[in-house]
Design a protein around this motif. Structure first.
Motif, PDB file in Angstrom:
ATOM      1  N   GLU A  37      27.881 -21.441  78.383  1.00  0.00           N
ATOM      2  CA  GLU A  37      26.613 -22.028  78.814  1.00  0.00           C
ATOM      3  C   GLU A  37      26.907 -23.224  79.710  1.00  0.00           C
ATOM      4  OE1 GLU A  37      24.846 -23.100  75.093  1.00  0.00           O
ATOM      5  OE2 GLU A  37      24.378 -21.027  74.584  1.00  0.00           O
ATOM      6  N   ILE A  38      26.387 -23.186  80.931  1.00  0.00           N
ATOM      7  CA  ILE A  38      26.659 -24.246  81.901  1.00  0.00           C
ATOM      8  C   ILE A  38      25.357 -24.908  82.336  1.00  0.00           C
ATOM      9  CG2 ILE A  38      27.639 -24.779  84.167  1.00  0.00           C
ATOM     10  CD1 ILE A  38      29.723 -23.751  82.128  1.00  0.00           C
ATOM     11  N   ASP A  39      25.300 -26.222  82.185  1.00  0.00           N
ATOM     12  CA  ASP A  39      24.168 -27.017  82.673  1.00  0.00           C
ATOM     13  C   ASP A  39      24.658 -27.780  83.898  1.00  0.00           C
ATOM     14  OD1 ASP A  39      21.652 -28.150  82.792  1.00  0.00           O
ATOM     15  OD2 ASP A  39      22.082 -29.694  81.303  1.00  0.00           O
ATOM     16  N   VAL A  40      24.161 -27.411  85.062  1.00  0.00           N
ATOM     17  CA  VAL A  40      24.602 -28.022  86.313  1.00  0.00           C
ATOM     18  C   VAL A  40      23.896 -29.367  86.495  1.00  0.00           C
ATOM     19  CG1 VAL A  40      24.769 -27.717  88.814  1.00  0.00           C
ATOM     20  CG2 VAL A  40      24.988 -25.736  87.311  1.00  0.00           C
ATOM     21  N   ASN A  41      24.674 -30.402  86.783  1.00  0.00           N
ATOM     22  CA  ASN A  41      24.109 -31.729  86.978  1.00  0.00           C
ATOM     23  C   ASN A  41      23.231 -31.755  88.217  1.00  0.00           C
ATOM     24  OD1 ASN A  41      25.601 -32.517  84.757  1.00  0.00           O
ATOM     25  ND2 ASN A  41      27.220 -33.464  85.957  1.00  0.00           N
ATOM     26  N   PRO A  85      20.661 -23.710  79.242  1.00  0.00           N
ATOM     27  CA  PRO A  85      21.575 -23.934  80.368  1.00  0.00           C
ATOM     28  C   PRO A  85      21.007 -23.378  81.667  1.00  0.00           C
ATOM     29  CG  PRO A  85      22.310 -22.083  79.068  1.00  0.00           C
ATOM     30  CD  PRO A  85      21.143 -22.663  78.335  1.00  0.00           C
ATOM     31  N   ASP A  86      21.590 -23.820  82.766  1.00  0.00           N
ATOM     32  CA  ASP A  86      21.213 -23.277  84.074  1.00  0.00           C
ATOM     33  C   ASP A  86      21.882 -21.937  84.330  1.00  0.00           C
ATOM     34  OD1 ASP A  86      19.686 -25.578  85.132  1.00  0.00           O
ATOM     35  OD2 ASP A  86      21.623 -26.610  85.019  1.00  0.00           O
ATOM     36  N   LEU A  87      23.125 -21.820  83.858  1.00  0.00           N
ATOM     37  CA  LEU A  87      23.936 -20.627  84.122  1.00  0.00           C
ATOM     38  C   LEU A  87      24.629 -20.149  82.860  1.00  0.00           C
ATOM     39  CD1 LEU A  87      25.838 -21.884  87.318  1.00  0.00           C
ATOM     40  CD2 LEU A  87      23.835 -20.381  87.273  1.00  0.00           C
TER      41      LEU A  87
END
Length: 146
Positions: A37-41, A85-87
């Protein structure tokens, strides 16, 4: 009453006579899916997309060429809710490597990337300016028996 008893006995006989294959669980284990799970700043979307399209993809293609993984993909969350998350970065593989296989793979990656574990750790930390890793899941796909 006699008819009811015969009906019940007849139905019970059908269940007892059922073939063994009908009693097997209809699902069998398949490939593993590792999901990050990726949360882009804020403001880092284009830079992180560049990273994914270059270094991350290069690493995945190398692992795929070695047969270590079967596939990989990136999913974006279209209707994102709070705390999502974003991605999602997905990597699909058949089995986890043993400890010795993992160490051998790390050496091959280092040679391929012309780097070492400390440099890769520093690069991972530097990506923290672009994103936060929210967590990881390891899923196993369940396939229907044929």
């Amino acid at each position: 009453m006699r008819q009811s008893i015969l009906t019940i006995l007849g139905t019970a006989t059908l269940f007892i006579a059922a073939p063994a294959t009908a009693q097997e669980v209809p699902l069998i284990p398949g490939d593993y899916w590792e999901v990050a799970e990726i949360d882009v700043n804020d403001g880092s979307g284009p830079a992180y997309a560049d990273y994914l399209a270059s270094r991350w993809r290069q690493n995945q293609e190398f692992a795929k060429s070695k047969g270590w993984i079967k596939d990989y993909m990136v999913f974006s969350v279209v209707n994102r809710r709070a705390d999502e998350p974003d991605l999602y970065l997905v990597t699909i593989f058949e089995r986890a490597p043993t400890a010795s296989e993992q160490m051998a793979r790390e050496k091959e990656f280092d040679a391929f990337l012309k780097t070492n574990a400390r440099q890769e750790g520093a690069a991972f930390a530097a990506r923290g300016a672009m994103r936060k890793v929210g967590g990881e899941m390891l899923l196993q796909r369940q396939l229907f028996r044929k």
